[in-house]
Write a protein that holds these residues in place. Sequence first.
Motif, PDB file in Angstrom:
ATOM      1  N   ASN A   1       0.860  -1.202   0.000  1.00  0.00           N
ATOM      2  CA  ASN A   1       0.000   0.000   0.000  1.00  0.00           C
ATOM      3  C   ASN A   1       0.889   1.242   0.000  1.00  0.00           C
ATOM      4  N   ALA A   2       1.255   1.692  -1.196  1.00  0.00           N
ATOM      5  CA  ALA A   2       2.186   2.816  -1.326  1.00  0.00           C
ATOM      6  C   ALA A   2       1.605   4.097  -0.740  1.00  0.00           C
ATOM      7  N   GLN A   3       0.319   4.314  -0.964  1.00  0.00           N
ATOM      8  CA  GLN A   3      -0.301   5.554  -0.494  1.00  0.00           C
ATOM      9  C   GLN A   3      -0.260   5.652   1.032  1.00  0.00           C
ATOM     10  N   LEU A   4      -0.482   4.508   1.688  1.00  0.00           N
ATOM     11  CA  LEU A   4      -0.472   4.481   3.148  1.00  0.00           C
ATOM     12  C   LEU A   4       0.910   4.887   3.682  1.00  0.00           C
ATOM     13  N   VAL A   5       1.966   4.357   3.062  1.00  0.00           N
ATOM     14  CA  VAL A   5       3.332   4.673   3.498  1.00  0.00           C
ATOM     15  C   VAL A   5       3.611   6.163   3.353  1.00  0.00           C
ATOM     16  N   GLU A   6       3.178   6.733   2.233  1.00  0.00           N
ATOM     17  CA  GLU A   6       3.419   8.164   2.010  1.00  0.00           C
ATOM     18  C   GLU A   6       2.619   9.018   2.991  1.00  0.00           C
ATOM     19  N   ASP A   7       1.359   8.632   3.237  1.00  0.00           N
ATOM     20  CA  ASP A   7       0.516   9.407   4.156  1.00  0.00           C
ATOM     21  C   ASP A   7       1.045   9.367   5.582  1.00  0.00           C
ATOM     22  N   GLN A   8       1.617   8.228   5.982  1.00  0.00           N
ATOM     23  CA  GLN A   8       2.091   8.065   7.354  1.00  0.00           C
ATOM     24  C   GLN A   8       3.481   8.678   7.566  1.00  0.00           C
ATOM     25  N   GLY A   9       4.103   9.170   6.484  1.00  0.00           N
ATOM     26  CA  GLY A   9       5.401   9.827   6.620  1.00  0.00           C
ATOM     27  C   GLY A   9       6.570   8.878   6.813  1.00  0.00           C
ATOM     28  N   PHE A  10       6.379   7.596   6.462  1.00  0.00           N
ATOM     29  CA  PHE A  10       7.455   6.620   6.673  1.00  0.00           C
ATOM     30  C   PHE A  10       8.653   6.882   5.754  1.00  0.00           C
ATOM     31  N   LEU A  11       8.400   7.439   4.576  1.00  0.00           N
ATOM     32  CA  LEU A  11       9.512   7.680   3.643  1.00  0.00           C
ATOM     33  C   LEU A  11      10.483   8.709   4.211  1.00  0.00           C
ATOM     34  N   ASP A  12       9.947   9.734   4.862  1.00  0.00           N
ATOM     35  CA  ASP A  12      10.822  10.744   5.479  1.00  0.00           C
ATOM     36  C   ASP A  12      11.640  10.127   6.607  1.00  0.00           C
ATOM     37  N   THR A  13      10.990   9.266   7.386  1.00  0.00           N
ATOM     38  CA  THR A  13      11.714   8.585   8.479  1.00  0.00           C
ATOM     39  C   THR A  13      12.822   7.711   7.909  1.00  0.00           C
ATOM     40  N   LEU A  14      12.507   7.058   6.785  1.00  0.00           N
ATOM     41  CA  LEU A  14      13.502   6.193   6.135  1.00  0.00           C
ATOM     42  C   LEU A  14      14.700   7.012   5.655  1.00  0.00           C
ATOM     43  N   LYS A  15      14.428   8.190   5.121  1.00  0.00           N
ATOM     44  CA  LYS A  15      15.531   9.069   4.688  1.00  0.00           C
ATOM     45  C   LYS A  15      16.395   9.489   5.873  1.00  0.00           C
ATOM     46  N   ASP A  16      15.740   9.713   7.016  1.00  0.00           N
ATOM     47  CA  ASP A  16      16.498  10.096   8.215  1.00  0.00           C
ATOM     48  C   ASP A  16      17.424   8.979   8.670  1.00  0.00           C
ATOM     49  N   LEU A  17      17.015   7.722   8.407  1.00  0.00           N
ATOM     50  CA  LEU A  17      17.839   6.587   8.842  1.00  0.00           C
ATOM     51  C   LEU A  17      19.164   6.502   8.087  1.00  0.00           C
ATOM     52  N   ILE A  18      19.268   7.211   6.951  1.00  0.00           N
ATOM     53  CA  ILE A  18      20.542   7.216   6.222  1.00  0.00           C
ATOM     54  C   ILE A  18      21.628   7.897   7.079  1.00  0.00           C
ATOM     55  N   SER A  19      21.214   8.741   7.993  1.00  0.00           N
ATOM     56  CA  SER A  19      22.168   9.416   8.887  1.00  0.00           C
ATOM     57  C   SER A  19      22.322   8.671  10.209  1.00  0.00           C
ATOM     58  N   ASP A  20      21.795   7.442  10.305  1.00  0.00           N
ATOM     59  CA  ASP A  20      21.847   6.679  11.544  1.00  0.00           C
ATOM     60  C   ASP A  20      23.291   6.368  11.928  1.00  0.00           C
ATOM     61  N   SER A  21      23.511   6.203  13.223  1.00  0.00           N
ATOM     62  CA  SER A  21      24.866   5.916  13.698  1.00  0.00           C
ATOM     63  C   SER A  21      25.285   4.482  13.423  1.00  0.00           C
ATOM     64  N   ASN A  22      24.319   3.590  13.219  1.00  0.00           N
ATOM     65  CA  ASN A  22      24.638   2.187  12.982  1.00  0.00           C
ATOM     66  C   ASN A  22      24.743   1.910  11.481  1.00  0.00           C
ATOM     67  N   PRO A  23      25.868   1.380  11.018  1.00  0.00           N
ATOM     68  CA  PRO A  23      26.052   1.181   9.567  1.00  0.00           C
ATOM     69  C   PRO A  23      25.059   0.204   8.946  1.00  0.00           C
ATOM     70  N   MET A  24      24.617  -0.806   9.700  1.00  0.00           N
ATOM     71  CA  MET A  24      23.673  -1.768   9.131  1.00  0.00           C
ATOM     72  C   MET A  24      22.301  -1.137   8.935  1.00  0.00           C
ATOM     73  N   VAL A  25      21.938  -0.230   9.843  1.00  0.00           N
ATOM     74  CA  VAL A  25      20.670   0.506   9.678  1.00  0.00           C
ATOM     75  C   VAL A  25      20.746   1.362   8.418  1.00  0.00           C
ATOM     76  N   VAL A  26      21.896   2.007   8.223  1.00  0.00           N
ATOM     77  CA  VAL A  26      22.108   2.829   7.022  1.00  0.00           C
ATOM     78  C   VAL A  26      21.959   1.970   5.767  1.00  0.00           C
ATOM     79  N   ALA A  27      22.595   0.795   5.784  1.00  0.00           N
ATOM     80  CA  ALA A  27      22.555  -0.088   4.607  1.00  0.00           C
ATOM     81  C   ALA A  27      21.137  -0.524   4.290  1.00  0.00           C
ATOM     82  N   ASN A  28      20.378  -0.907   5.335  1.00  0.00           N
ATOM     83  CA  ASN A  28      19.002  -1.347   5.094  1.00  0.00           C
ATOM     84  C   ASN A  28      18.108  -0.198   4.648  1.00  0.00           C
TER      85      ASN A  28
END
Length: 1007
Positions: free
Chosen positions: A221-248
């Motif tokens: 459900n792509a629309q649900l993910v966009e409405d819930q703001g998960f994509l922005d949270t996912l982008k924030d995880l690129i700056s995570d301190s854990n390298p495996m979180v960044v990779a995923n």
Amino acid sequence: MSPAPCVCMFLLLFLRESRVSFPLFFSSQCFLAASAEKQGSYPSVSILCLSLSLSLSLPSETHCKPGTKMTDSKYFTTTKKGEIFELKAELNSDKKEKKKEAVKKVIASMTVGKDVSALFPDVVNCMQTDNLELKKLVYLYLMNYAKSQPDMAIMAVNTFVKDCEDPNPLIRALAVRTMGCIRVDKITEYLCEPLRKCLKDEDPYVRKTAAVCVAKLHDINAQLVEDQGFLDTLKDLISDSNPMVVANAVAALSEIAESHPSSNLLDLNPQSINKLLTALNECTEWGQIFILDCLANYMPKDDREAQSICERVTPRLSHANSAVVLSAVKVLMKFMEMLSKDLDYYGTLLKKLAPPLVTLLSAEPELQYVALRNINLIVQKRPEILKHEMKVFFVKYNDPIYVKLEKLDIMIRLASQANIAQVLAELKEYATEVDVDFVRKAVRAIGRCAIKVEQSAERCVSTLLDLIQTKVNYVVQEAIVVIKDIFRKYPNKYESVIATLCENLDSLDEPEARAAMIWIVGEYAERIDNADELLESFLEGFHDESTQVQLQLLTAIVKLFLKKPTETQELVQQVLSLATQDSDNPDLRDRGYIYWRLLSTDPVAAKEVVLAEKPLISEETDLIEPTLLDELICYIGTLASVYHKPPTAFVEGSRGIVHKSLPPRTGSSESAESPDAAPSGAPPSEQPAVIPTQGDLLGDLLNLDLGPPVSGPPVATSSVQMGAVDLLGGGLDSLMGGPGFTAPSAVMPANLGPPPSGGLGDLFDLAGGVGALSGSHVAPKTVWLPAMKAKGLEISGTFSRQVGAISMDLLLTNKALQVMSDFAIQFNRNSFGLAPAAPLQIHAPLAPNQTVEISLPLNTVGSVMKMDPLNNLQVAVKNNIDVFYFSTLYPLHILFVEDGKMERQMFLATWKDIPNENEAQFQIKDCPLSADAVSSKLQGSNIFTVAKRNVEGQDMLYQSLKLTNGIWVLAELRIQPGSPSFTLSLKCRAPEVSQYVYQAYETILKN
């Protein structure tokens, strides 16, 4: 390396190309269990993984006691009847151990294909447990049956939500992962809140699992993910301190971006690239692959940034995992395009790339094959990387045949004058092997060496003759086939071997070898005394021969007749009779009739046609077409690089796959053609690009998809095509009012009224209006595709431009004896992006002798490639009979847009700003028109008079025009009253178009 990594690599390639949501939680244990997550997409893979998963666990979860044996295999051997009832009772038992045993039996039955869906409520009841192993087994069951029992799956939601808040991070991760794998819409609604918490969980293991879950939820459900703001949270995880979180996070965003190419989720910049490169050094091998693949999609702003990235990626070349090595090679191969060959670092990088590629060849045969297929691409792109490593490609006695053949191919690609003696000795040795297929390839390879390395040709021919003397049937036949190719490459050079070839005539039983021998006899008939006897011996069994041999025999005898007419008249009559009267093959019959009519009507013409000088065959006939090769380089380490095909050719439903290409080379001739290079700091989207140089256009045209073209959105005539080339540079923007200025599109020409007095207007002394629009000149139709070249289909046509719309006006005539239907048309890439704006609409089948007239609308949003000449257009037309190709030249004035009138001040400033060396002068003769008549006529084709003045009795017209891709051309036309000759001076930032603009002037004024 054990077999497990080999299987892993193939599964990784498969999953990446097949666009399966790929599990990103690989631990040190086998990653096969992970693929069980994608239930429903690939059941066979899932079931295999389920059967393995019983003995697998999450990190640090369960450990076998010393001395105990794994006995789970017993669950797969039971064949009891009435088992479901017993299992139901055991699942409801109060004893935990009995309950766990029962769930294991259920999972085992499910794995071997038994339907245990009736136990759904009983298994779900077992979720309420503290036993981690039992919980995992129940979750596996849920993933498999939730889709078929969606209403009952809701029963498990509360447990999932509860488990997402469990103190144990492994349970939290397991819960959110399983919820993501259950593709039931009703459950996804309850997943959002637990997923949001897990994305911000304090434990990195939970965060990295949640990152993958976002990609899975987006697939449901792509629309649900966009409405819930998960994509922005996912982008924030690129700056995570854990390298495996960044990779995923990178992997999840990459997958979402691939399925939605227009979303621009991975908006990479130097800062985010730096974070990825930092994480690259610390994450697991699979995480490194995802980050490297993401880096490969980034376009550095300049060669300095490209070099910096290459330096930080290079250490990955020494990784133990071959997939990591290939992903690193892909990044380096792509960014090397931006490095100057003069740099010391460029040479260093070439040297560093060779050892890891060589190391891959010491792995298992399956891995070797994948490596060799990738090396084949690399060698075609940059042979200098492995030019000193020929010996590693020598075949070993115990190599599988598929590895041997790949090594052989690469050996030929690396063959050069320096190593040819070594290569030939090796190939001669291979020709004595017992594997028939391999021997054949080895003999062919000797012929390819002769064609590629001219200095070795004599030695290669000598080696082939030695092999013929062995009298081994299949060796002799292959040798004759390749000697024919050598004769094509080096005519009149090695004919002394023909006698030896003729001695083996009786041993030839394969069609290709027989056809090759017949070609040799026919081609050199004047040098073979008994050529007629040899060809007559083939003619005795004419009807038993294959079509290939029959066609070659027909041509050879006609050649013989033209060379020795008195001696072979009876023979040629015999073969023509066999081909035309006794044969059912239409190709053979048609060729026979053509020869017969040629010989009977015009023997001189027949001689010119049949005995015409043949073009030399190319050095490498099996090279991948350059643009496809560049695309495949971007897919190194994937299935595309193994198949040597782009993903769109073999991935079903490849909706999200976009074509990739290498970045433009720094300091190349293409960039030198552009008069205004962008500043080095400009982002890639703003860099002006020039028309790409012409590649292997035949390959492009033959691979065209001849389905109906997709109509693009209407594009304003002023929009700039060809990579947004501003060929007037920044100067025009600043003069017209800032860099953001865009000229308004106009259907009708700009206001042609008199300018305000004073200033530069007085200098030009512009007269009043210059006449009304008379319509763009349309040339009469000419034959583009004659019927004799298109199996009876004749196409005539011309181009026109009316009120801003370009069209191709076609006249299709059916001169064949059968009905023609299912017409489609496609253009090859061209200099101005001309493409059909709609399908070729022919509403009724075209009957014999029927003609239909069509106007095909065109646009300029197609693919761009610089052609020679610039206005060349290559066209493919398909119907129910065949696909036909032709090329035509379009007049440039169809590309002159309606808003091409420049303001006088702008004209003067731009004329001065363009360098004098860009000015070209032409003479237009035999054109007795007045200045006003010229101005009026040219305006009809969107060449606008900016100003008119009289200097020393000469009328001077200052004119401007603009092409569809944004190129401005300024003109000064000198007209001497009473003289039929004009002098035309053209100034343009792209001087290569001046010649074609002059041709347009001449065409318009003389018609």
